[in-house]
Design a protein around this motif. Structure first.
Motif, PDB file in Angstrom:
ATOM      1  N   ASP A 119     -13.890   3.440  20.756  1.00 14.11           N
ATOM      2  CA  ASP A 119     -12.786   2.936  21.555  1.00 14.11           C
ATOM      3  C   ASP A 119     -11.886   1.804  20.829  1.00 14.11           C
ATOM      4  OD1 ASP A 119     -14.421   0.632  21.718  1.00 14.11           O
ATOM      5  OD2 ASP A 119     -15.179   1.501  23.581  1.00 14.11           O
ATOM      6  N   LEU A 120     -10.906   1.368  21.251  1.00 17.69           N
ATOM      7  CA  LEU A 120     -10.082   0.282  20.753  1.00 17.69           C
ATOM      8  C   LEU A 120     -10.704  -0.893  20.510  1.00 17.69           C
ATOM      9  CD1 LEU A 120      -6.503   0.946  22.562  1.00 17.69           C
ATOM     10  CD2 LEU A 120      -7.059   1.727  20.401  1.00 17.69           C
ATOM     11  N   ALA A 121     -11.823  -1.126  21.607  1.00 21.91           N
ATOM     12  CA  ALA A 121     -12.461  -2.585  21.122  1.00 21.91           C
ATOM     13  C   ALA A 121     -13.300  -2.670  20.144  1.00 21.91           C
ATOM     14  CB  ALA A 121     -13.244  -2.779  22.553  1.00 21.91           C
ATOM     15  N   SER A 122     -13.505  -1.392  19.422  1.00 23.02           N
ATOM     16  CA  SER A 122     -14.622  -1.085  18.538  1.00 23.02           C
ATOM     17  C   SER A 122     -13.876  -1.323  16.934  1.00 23.02           C
ATOM     18  CB  SER A 122     -15.323   0.037  18.371  1.00 23.02           C
ATOM     19  OG  SER A 122     -14.557   1.111  18.043  1.00 23.02           O
ATOM     20  N   LEU A 123     -12.404  -1.492  16.950  1.00 26.01           N
ATOM     21  CA  LEU A 123     -11.764  -1.336  15.841  1.00 26.01           C
ATOM     22  C   LEU A 123     -11.843  -2.727  14.872  1.00 26.01           C
ATOM     23  CD1 LEU A 123      -8.260   0.141  16.830  1.00 26.01           C
ATOM     24  CD2 LEU A 123     -10.102   1.225  15.665  1.00 26.01           C
ATOM     25  N   THR A 124     -11.971  -2.703  13.634  1.00 26.70           N
ATOM     26  CA  THR A 124     -12.196  -3.870  12.694  1.00 26.70           C
ATOM     27  C   THR A 124     -11.231  -3.651  11.619  1.00 26.70           C
ATOM     28  OG1 THR A 124     -13.434  -2.505  11.340  1.00 26.70           O
ATOM     29  CG2 THR A 124     -14.686  -3.520  12.948  1.00 26.70           C
ATOM     30  N   GLU A 125     -11.135  -4.860  10.842  1.00 27.81           N
ATOM     31  CA  GLU A 125      -9.926  -4.969  10.030  1.00 27.81           C
ATOM     32  C   GLU A 125      -9.966  -3.768   8.968  1.00 27.81           C
ATOM     33  OE1 GLU A 125     -10.062  -8.835   7.922  1.00 27.81           O
ATOM     34  OE2 GLU A 125     -11.133  -9.891   9.301  1.00 27.81           O
ATOM     35  N   THR A 126     -11.023  -3.215   8.721  1.00 26.79           N
ATOM     36  CA  THR A 126     -11.238  -2.390   7.458  1.00 26.79           C
ATOM     37  C   THR A 126     -10.441  -1.009   8.144  1.00 26.79           C
ATOM     38  OG1 THR A 126     -13.361  -1.606   8.138  1.00 26.79           O
ATOM     39  CG2 THR A 126     -12.894  -3.238   6.440  1.00 26.79           C
ATOM     40  N   ASP A 127     -10.473  -0.652   9.417  1.00 28.25           N
ATOM     41  CA  ASP A 127     -10.163   0.438  10.168  1.00 28.25           C
ATOM     42  C   ASP A 127      -8.487   0.711   9.975  1.00 28.25           C
ATOM     43  OD1 ASP A 127     -12.355   1.239  10.861  1.00 28.25           O
ATOM     44  OD2 ASP A 127     -12.183   0.088  12.775  1.00 28.25           O
ATOM     45  N   LEU A 128      -7.891  -0.482   9.536  1.00 29.95           N
ATOM     46  CA  LEU A 128      -6.063  -0.156   9.403  1.00 29.95           C
ATOM     47  C   LEU A 128      -5.931  -0.278   7.988  1.00 29.95           C
ATOM     48  CD1 LEU A 128      -6.728  -1.331  12.277  1.00 29.95           C
ATOM     49  CD2 LEU A 128      -4.440  -1.974  12.441  1.00 29.95           C
ATOM     50  N   LEU A 129      -4.721   0.340   7.547  1.00 31.75           N
ATOM     51  CA  LEU A 129      -4.042   0.275   6.379  1.00 31.75           C
ATOM     52  C   LEU A 129      -2.640  -0.025   6.679  1.00 31.75           C
ATOM     53  CD1 LEU A 129      -5.301   3.491   4.830  1.00 31.75           C
ATOM     54  CD2 LEU A 129      -6.039   1.143   4.377  1.00 31.75           C
ATOM     55  N   LEU A 130      -2.175  -0.949   5.704  1.00 34.07           N
ATOM     56  CA  LEU A 130      -0.805  -1.285   5.389  1.00 34.07           C
ATOM     57  C   LEU A 130       0.240  -0.045   5.124  1.00 34.07           C
ATOM     58  CD1 LEU A 130       1.539  -3.195   6.313  1.00 34.07           C
ATOM     59  CD2 LEU A 130       1.432  -4.177   4.195  1.00 34.07           C
ATOM     60  N   ASP A 131       1.050   0.318   5.964  1.00 39.14           N
ATOM     61  CA  ASP A 131       1.683   1.607   5.254  1.00 39.14           C
ATOM     62  C   ASP A 131       3.141   1.078   5.024  1.00 39.14           C
ATOM     63  OD1 ASP A 131       2.566   4.004   4.831  1.00 39.14           O
ATOM     64  OD2 ASP A 131       2.849   4.858   6.905  1.00 39.14           O
ATOM     65  N   ILE A 132       3.572   1.555   3.467  1.00 38.69           N
ATOM     66  CA  ILE A 132       4.958   1.124   3.055  1.00 38.69           C
ATOM     67  C   ILE A 132       5.206   2.383   2.209  1.00 38.69           C
ATOM     68  CG2 ILE A 132       6.265  -0.618   1.771  1.00 38.69           C
ATOM     69  CD1 ILE A 132       4.114  -2.645   2.166  1.00 38.69           C
ATOM     70  N   LYS A 133       6.284   2.739   2.452  1.00 40.09           N
ATOM     71  CA  LYS A 133       6.940   3.795   1.700  1.00 40.09           C
ATOM     72  C   LYS A 133       7.663   3.501   0.435  1.00 40.09           C
ATOM     73  CE  LYS A 133       5.666   6.608   4.976  1.00 40.09           C
ATOM     74  NZ  LYS A 133       4.704   7.557   5.219  1.00 40.09           N
ATOM     75  N   GLN A 134       7.388   4.577  -0.422  1.00 40.61           N
ATOM     76  CA  GLN A 134       8.151   4.241  -1.863  1.00 40.61           C
ATOM     77  C   GLN A 134       9.521   4.776  -1.708  1.00 40.61           C
ATOM     78  OE1 GLN A 134       5.912   6.217  -5.034  1.00 40.61           O
ATOM     79  NE2 GLN A 134       4.436   4.722  -5.225  1.00 40.61           N
ATOM     80  N   LYS A 135      10.493   4.153  -2.445  1.00 37.41           N
ATOM     81  CA  LYS A 135      11.740   4.653  -2.263  1.00 37.41           C
ATOM     82  C   LYS A 135      12.222   4.657  -3.927  1.00 37.41           C
ATOM     83  CE  LYS A 135      12.528   4.227   2.042  1.00 37.41           C
ATOM     84  NZ  LYS A 135      13.079   5.583   2.928  1.00 37.41           N
ATOM     85  N   GLY A 136      13.048   5.786  -3.842  1.00 39.09           N
ATOM     86  CA  GLY A 136      13.988   5.705  -5.429  1.00 39.09           C
ATOM     87  C   GLY A 136      13.004   6.505  -6.401  1.00 39.09           C
ATOM     88  N   VAL A 137      11.838   7.138  -5.994  1.00 36.00           N
ATOM     89  CA  VAL A 137      10.919   7.631  -6.928  1.00 36.00           C
ATOM     90  C   VAL A 137      11.331   9.020  -7.326  1.00 36.00           C
ATOM     91  CG1 VAL A 137       8.559   8.390  -7.757  1.00 36.00           C
ATOM     92  CG2 VAL A 137       9.042   6.082  -6.615  1.00 36.00           C
ATOM     93  N   ASP A 138      11.567   9.887  -6.087  1.00 35.49           N
ATOM     94  CA  ASP A 138      12.015  11.262  -6.359  1.00 35.49           C
ATOM     95  C   ASP A 138      13.365  11.306  -6.769  1.00 35.49           C
ATOM     96  OD1 ASP A 138       9.598  11.657  -4.956  1.00 35.49           O
ATOM     97  OD2 ASP A 138      10.417  12.515  -3.131  1.00 35.49           O
ATOM     98  N   MET A 139      14.207  10.440  -6.559  1.00 34.99           N
ATOM     99  CA  MET A 139      15.704  10.228  -7.032  1.00 34.99           C
ATOM    100  C   MET A 139      15.518  10.194  -8.612  1.00 34.99           C
ATOM    101  SD  MET A 139      17.859   8.087  -8.454  1.00 34.99           S
ATOM    102  CE  MET A 139      17.512   6.506  -7.739  1.00 34.99           C
ATOM    103  N   ARG A 140      14.642   9.256  -9.016  1.00 36.38           N
ATOM    104  CA  ARG A 140      14.636   9.226 -10.712  1.00 36.38           C
ATOM    105  C   ARG A 140      13.789  10.337 -11.308  1.00 36.38           C
ATOM    106  NH1 ARG A 140      14.590   4.178  -8.350  1.00 36.38           N
ATOM    107  NH2 ARG A 140      15.338   2.376  -9.731  1.00 36.38           N
ATOM    108  N   VAL A 141      13.195  11.023 -10.702  1.00 32.35           N
ATOM    109  CA  VAL A 141      12.348  12.285 -11.178  1.00 32.35           C
ATOM    110  C   VAL A 141      13.685  13.302 -11.557  1.00 32.35           C
ATOM    111  CG1 VAL A 141      10.771  14.244 -10.765  1.00 32.35           C
ATOM    112  CG2 VAL A 141      10.228  11.942 -10.401  1.00 32.35           C
ATOM    113  N   GLY A 142      14.269  13.540 -10.351  1.00 26.44           N
ATOM    114  CA  GLY A 142      15.337  14.610 -10.347  1.00 26.44           C
ATOM    115  C   GLY A 142      16.661  14.279 -11.377  1.00 26.44           C
ATOM    116  N   VAL A 143      16.904  12.964 -11.395  1.00 21.99           N
ATOM    117  CA  VAL A 143      17.858  12.546 -12.401  1.00 21.99           C
ATOM    118  C   VAL A 143      17.373  12.641 -13.852  1.00 21.99           C
ATOM    119  CG1 VAL A 143      19.089  10.543 -13.513  1.00 21.99           C
ATOM    120  CG2 VAL A 143      19.041  10.725 -11.047  1.00 21.99           C
ATOM    121  N   ASP A 144      16.060  12.373 -14.272  1.00 20.29           N
ATOM    122  CA  ASP A 144      15.675  12.537 -15.672  1.00 20.29           C
ATOM    123  C   ASP A 144      15.507  14.067 -15.968  1.00 20.29           C
ATOM    124  OD1 ASP A 144      15.487   9.935 -16.183  1.00 20.29           O
ATOM    125  OD2 ASP A 144      13.504   9.694 -15.743  1.00 20.29           O
TER     126      ASP A 144
END
Length: 222
Positions: free
Chosen positions: A169-194
Protein backbone atom coordinates in the motif's frame (compact mmCIF):
# COMPACT_ATOMS: atom_id res chain seq x y z
CA UNK A 1 20.93 -3.42 -33.93
CA UNK A 2 20.42 -1.61 -37.21
CA UNK A 3 22.91 -1.35 -40.09
CA UNK A 4 22.80 1.17 -42.90
CA UNK A 5 24.40 0.97 -46.34
CA UNK A 6 25.17 4.43 -47.76
CA UNK A 7 25.94 3.00 -51.21
CA UNK A 8 23.96 4.30 -54.21
CA UNK A 9 20.64 2.56 -54.82
CA UNK A 10 21.92 1.24 -58.16
CA UNK A 11 24.46 -0.97 -56.40
CA UNK A 12 23.00 -4.06 -54.64
CA UNK A 13 23.81 -4.30 -50.94
CA UNK A 14 25.94 -7.17 -49.65
CA UNK A 15 24.49 -7.98 -46.23
CA UNK A 16 26.68 -9.67 -43.64
CA UNK A 17 26.23 -10.63 -40.03
CA UNK A 18 28.83 -10.44 -37.29
CA UNK A 19 29.40 -13.87 -35.70
CA UNK A 20 30.15 -12.32 -32.31
CA UNK A 21 27.28 -9.85 -31.89
CA UNK A 22 24.71 -10.90 -34.46
CA UNK A 23 24.54 -7.35 -35.82
CA UNK A 24 23.85 -6.99 -39.52
CA UNK A 25 26.10 -4.97 -41.83
CA UNK A 26 25.69 -3.60 -45.33
CA UNK A 27 28.75 -2.54 -47.28
CA UNK A 28 29.68 -1.40 -50.76
CA UNK A 29 33.35 -2.36 -50.61
CA UNK A 30 34.49 -5.15 -52.90
CA UNK A 31 35.70 -8.44 -51.35
CA UNK A 32 39.26 -8.04 -50.19
CA UNK A 33 39.08 -4.27 -50.51
CA UNK A 34 39.44 -1.64 -47.82
CA UNK A 35 36.34 0.01 -46.40
CA UNK A 36 35.79 2.83 -43.98
CA UNK A 37 33.40 1.99 -41.16
CA UNK A 38 31.54 4.32 -38.81
CA UNK A 39 29.94 2.88 -35.67
CA UNK A 40 27.12 4.86 -34.05
CA UNK A 41 26.13 3.91 -30.49
CA UNK A 42 23.14 5.02 -28.43
CA UNK A 43 24.83 5.08 -25.02
CA UNK A 44 21.63 4.77 -22.97
CA UNK A 45 20.64 1.65 -24.92
CA UNK A 46 24.15 0.19 -24.66
CA UNK A 47 24.30 0.69 -20.89
CA UNK A 48 20.88 -0.93 -20.41
CA UNK A 49 21.92 -3.98 -22.44
CA UNK A 50 25.31 -4.12 -20.73
CA UNK A 51 23.67 -4.17 -17.31
CA UNK A 52 21.24 -6.87 -18.47
CA UNK A 53 23.73 -9.32 -20.01
CA UNK A 54 27.06 -8.75 -18.23
CA UNK A 55 27.35 -10.42 -14.79
CA UNK A 56 27.42 -7.69 -12.12
CA UNK A 57 27.39 -5.14 -14.94
CA UNK A 58 25.48 -2.64 -12.81
CA UNK A 59 28.43 -2.51 -10.42
CA UNK A 60 31.03 -1.72 -13.06
CA UNK A 61 32.41 1.84 -13.05
CA UNK A 62 31.91 4.18 -15.98
CA UNK A 63 35.42 3.83 -17.38
CA UNK A 64 35.09 0.03 -17.55
CA UNK A 65 31.78 0.28 -19.41
CA UNK A 66 33.31 2.84 -21.81
CA UNK A 67 36.16 0.42 -22.56
CA UNK A 68 33.62 -2.33 -23.24
CA UNK A 69 31.63 -0.09 -25.58
CA UNK A 70 34.73 0.76 -27.58
CA UNK A 71 35.82 -2.89 -27.78
CA UNK A 72 32.39 -4.07 -28.95
CA UNK A 73 32.19 -1.28 -31.53
CA UNK A 74 35.54 -2.33 -32.97
CA UNK A 75 34.35 -5.95 -33.21
CA UNK A 76 32.04 -4.86 -36.02
CA UNK A 77 34.93 -4.09 -38.36
CA UNK A 78 35.53 -6.30 -41.35
CA UNK A 79 33.54 -9.49 -40.76
CA UNK A 80 32.58 -11.09 -44.05
CA UNK A 81 29.69 -13.48 -44.70
CA UNK A 82 29.47 -14.85 -41.17
CA UNK A 83 33.13 -15.88 -41.14
CA UNK A 84 35.00 -16.00 -37.84
CA UNK A 85 38.09 -14.44 -39.36
CA UNK A 86 38.56 -11.05 -40.97
CA UNK A 87 38.21 -11.19 -44.75
CA UNK A 88 37.81 -7.49 -45.44
CA UNK A 89 40.39 -4.85 -44.61
CA UNK A 90 38.36 -2.34 -42.62
CA UNK A 91 39.42 1.05 -41.35
CA UNK A 92 37.60 2.62 -38.44
CA UNK A 93 36.40 6.04 -39.50
CA UNK A 94 35.02 6.95 -36.09
CA UNK A 95 32.90 5.68 -33.20
CA UNK A 96 30.09 8.14 -32.52
CA UNK A 97 28.57 7.85 -29.03
CA UNK A 98 25.29 9.64 -28.26
CA UNK A 99 24.33 10.50 -24.70
CA UNK A 100 23.35 13.32 -22.33
CA UNK A 101 25.21 14.81 -19.38
CA UNK A 102 23.86 13.71 -15.99
CA UNK A 103 21.38 15.77 -14.01
CA UNK A 104 23.29 17.73 -11.36
CA UNK A 105 20.57 19.81 -9.76
CA UNK A 106 19.15 19.63 -6.26
CA UNK A 107 15.64 18.39 -5.46
CA UNK A 108 13.69 17.36 -2.38
CA UNK A 109 12.66 13.71 -2.24
CA UNK A 110 8.82 13.47 -2.12
CA UNK A 111 8.84 10.84 0.64
CA UNK A 112 11.76 11.74 2.92
CA UNK A 113 11.59 15.48 2.10
CA UNK A 114 15.40 15.49 2.23
CA UNK A 115 17.35 17.64 -0.22
CA UNK A 116 19.30 15.51 -2.73
CA UNK A 117 22.37 16.83 -4.53
CA UNK A 118 22.25 14.80 -7.75
CA UNK A 119 25.77 15.85 -8.75
CA UNK A 120 27.07 13.53 -6.02
CA UNK A 121 24.88 10.52 -6.80
CA UNK A 122 26.38 7.26 -8.15
CA UNK A 123 24.52 7.80 -11.44
CA UNK A 124 26.14 11.20 -12.02
CA UNK A 125 29.61 9.98 -11.04
CA UNK A 126 29.21 6.98 -13.35
CA UNK A 127 28.24 9.18 -16.30
CA UNK A 128 31.14 11.56 -15.75
CA UNK A 129 33.62 8.67 -15.64
CA UNK A 130 31.97 7.12 -18.72
CA UNK A 131 32.22 10.33 -20.74
CA UNK A 132 35.72 11.13 -19.51
CA UNK A 133 37.07 7.75 -20.67
CA UNK A 134 35.36 8.03 -24.07
CA UNK A 135 36.94 11.46 -24.63
CA UNK A 136 40.37 9.93 -24.06
CA UNK A 137 39.96 7.37 -26.83
CA UNK A 138 41.22 7.85 -30.36
CA UNK A 139 38.61 8.14 -33.12
CA UNK A 140 35.73 8.46 -30.67
CA UNK A 141 33.31 11.37 -30.95
CA UNK A 142 30.99 12.00 -28.00
CA UNK A 143 27.76 13.68 -29.11
CA UNK A 144 25.85 15.11 -26.14
CA UNK A 145 22.21 16.13 -26.17
CA UNK A 146 20.50 17.77 -23.22
CA UNK A 147 18.03 16.82 -20.51
CA UNK A 148 14.41 17.93 -20.54
CA UNK A 149 13.37 20.69 -18.15
CA UNK A 150 10.37 18.53 -17.21
CA UNK A 151 11.25 16.32 -14.23
CA UNK A 152 9.02 14.11 -12.14
CA UNK A 153 9.29 11.27 -9.69
CA UNK A 154 7.99 7.87 -10.80
CA UNK A 155 7.50 4.51 -9.14
CA UNK A 156 9.74 1.62 -10.13
CA UNK A 157 7.97 -0.91 -12.37
CA UNK A 158 8.03 -3.75 -9.82
CA UNK A 159 6.72 -1.46 -7.07
CA UNK A 160 3.86 -0.34 -9.31
CA UNK A 161 2.94 -3.96 -9.98
CA UNK A 162 2.91 -4.76 -6.27
CA UNK A 163 0.62 -1.79 -5.61
CA UNK A 164 -1.77 -2.80 -8.38
CA UNK A 165 -1.90 -6.38 -7.10
CA UNK A 166 -2.56 -5.25 -3.55
CA UNK A 167 0.70 -6.67 -2.24
CA UNK A 168 1.71 -3.23 -0.94
CA UNK A 169 0.00 0.00 0.00
CA UNK A 170 1.06 3.63 -0.30
CA UNK A 171 2.06 3.77 3.36
CA UNK A 172 4.78 1.16 2.72
CA UNK A 173 6.61 3.20 0.09
CA UNK A 174 10.22 4.13 0.83
CA UNK A 175 12.78 6.42 -0.79
CA UNK A 176 14.25 3.61 -2.90
CA UNK A 177 10.85 2.86 -4.50
CA UNK A 178 10.91 6.06 -6.55
CA UNK A 179 13.09 7.23 -9.43
CA UNK A 180 13.58 10.69 -10.89
CA UNK A 181 12.42 10.54 -14.51
CA UNK A 182 14.10 12.98 -16.91
CA UNK A 183 13.88 12.53 -20.69
CA UNK A 184 16.80 12.98 -23.05
CA UNK A 185 16.47 15.59 -25.77
CA UNK A 186 18.39 16.02 -29.02
CA UNK A 187 20.00 12.57 -29.06
CA UNK A 188 17.88 11.00 -31.80
CA UNK A 189 18.20 14.15 -33.88
CA UNK A 190 22.00 14.01 -33.71
CA UNK A 191 21.99 10.36 -34.76
CA UNK A 192 19.80 11.13 -37.77
CA UNK A 193 21.92 14.10 -38.82
CA UNK A 194 25.14 12.10 -38.63
CA UNK A 195 23.67 9.16 -40.57
CA UNK A 196 22.44 11.50 -43.32
CA UNK A 197 25.75 13.38 -43.46
CA UNK A 198 27.92 10.26 -43.58
CA UNK A 199 25.71 8.67 -46.23
CA UNK A 200 25.19 11.56 -48.62
CA UNK A 201 28.78 12.81 -48.41
CA UNK A 202 30.01 9.22 -48.92
CA UNK A 203 32.47 9.62 -46.05
CA UNK A 204 32.22 5.92 -45.17
CA UNK A 205 31.40 2.61 -46.84
CA UNK A 206 29.57 1.09 -43.90
CA UNK A 207 27.55 2.45 -41.00
CA UNK A 208 26.79 0.25 -38.00
CA UNK A 209 24.13 1.58 -35.64
CA UNK A 210 23.81 0.06 -32.17
CA UNK A 211 20.43 1.17 -30.88
CA UNK A 212 17.08 -0.19 -29.82
CA UNK A 213 14.79 2.67 -30.85
CA UNK A 214 12.36 2.26 -33.76
CA UNK A 215 12.69 6.01 -34.38
CA UNK A 216 15.94 5.26 -36.20
CA UNK A 217 14.24 3.11 -38.86
CA UNK A 218 13.64 6.04 -41.29
CA UNK A 219 17.34 6.92 -41.11
CA UNK A 220 18.22 3.28 -41.80
CA UNK A 221 16.25 3.46 -45.05
CA UNK A 222 18.32 6.33 -46.49
Amino acid sequence: FHSIDPAPASRPANIRRSPNTGAFHCSRATPGGCMKVAVLVDAAFFIRRYNAVVPDGKRHPGDVVADALHAIACQHLGYDNGARTLRITAELYRVFVYDCPPFEGKLHHPISKQLIDFSKTPAALFRHAFHRRLKQKRKVALRLGHLSEVRHWTLKADVMQDLLKGKRDLASLTETDLLLDIKQKGVDMRVGVDVASLAYKKQVDRIVLLAGDADFVPAAKL
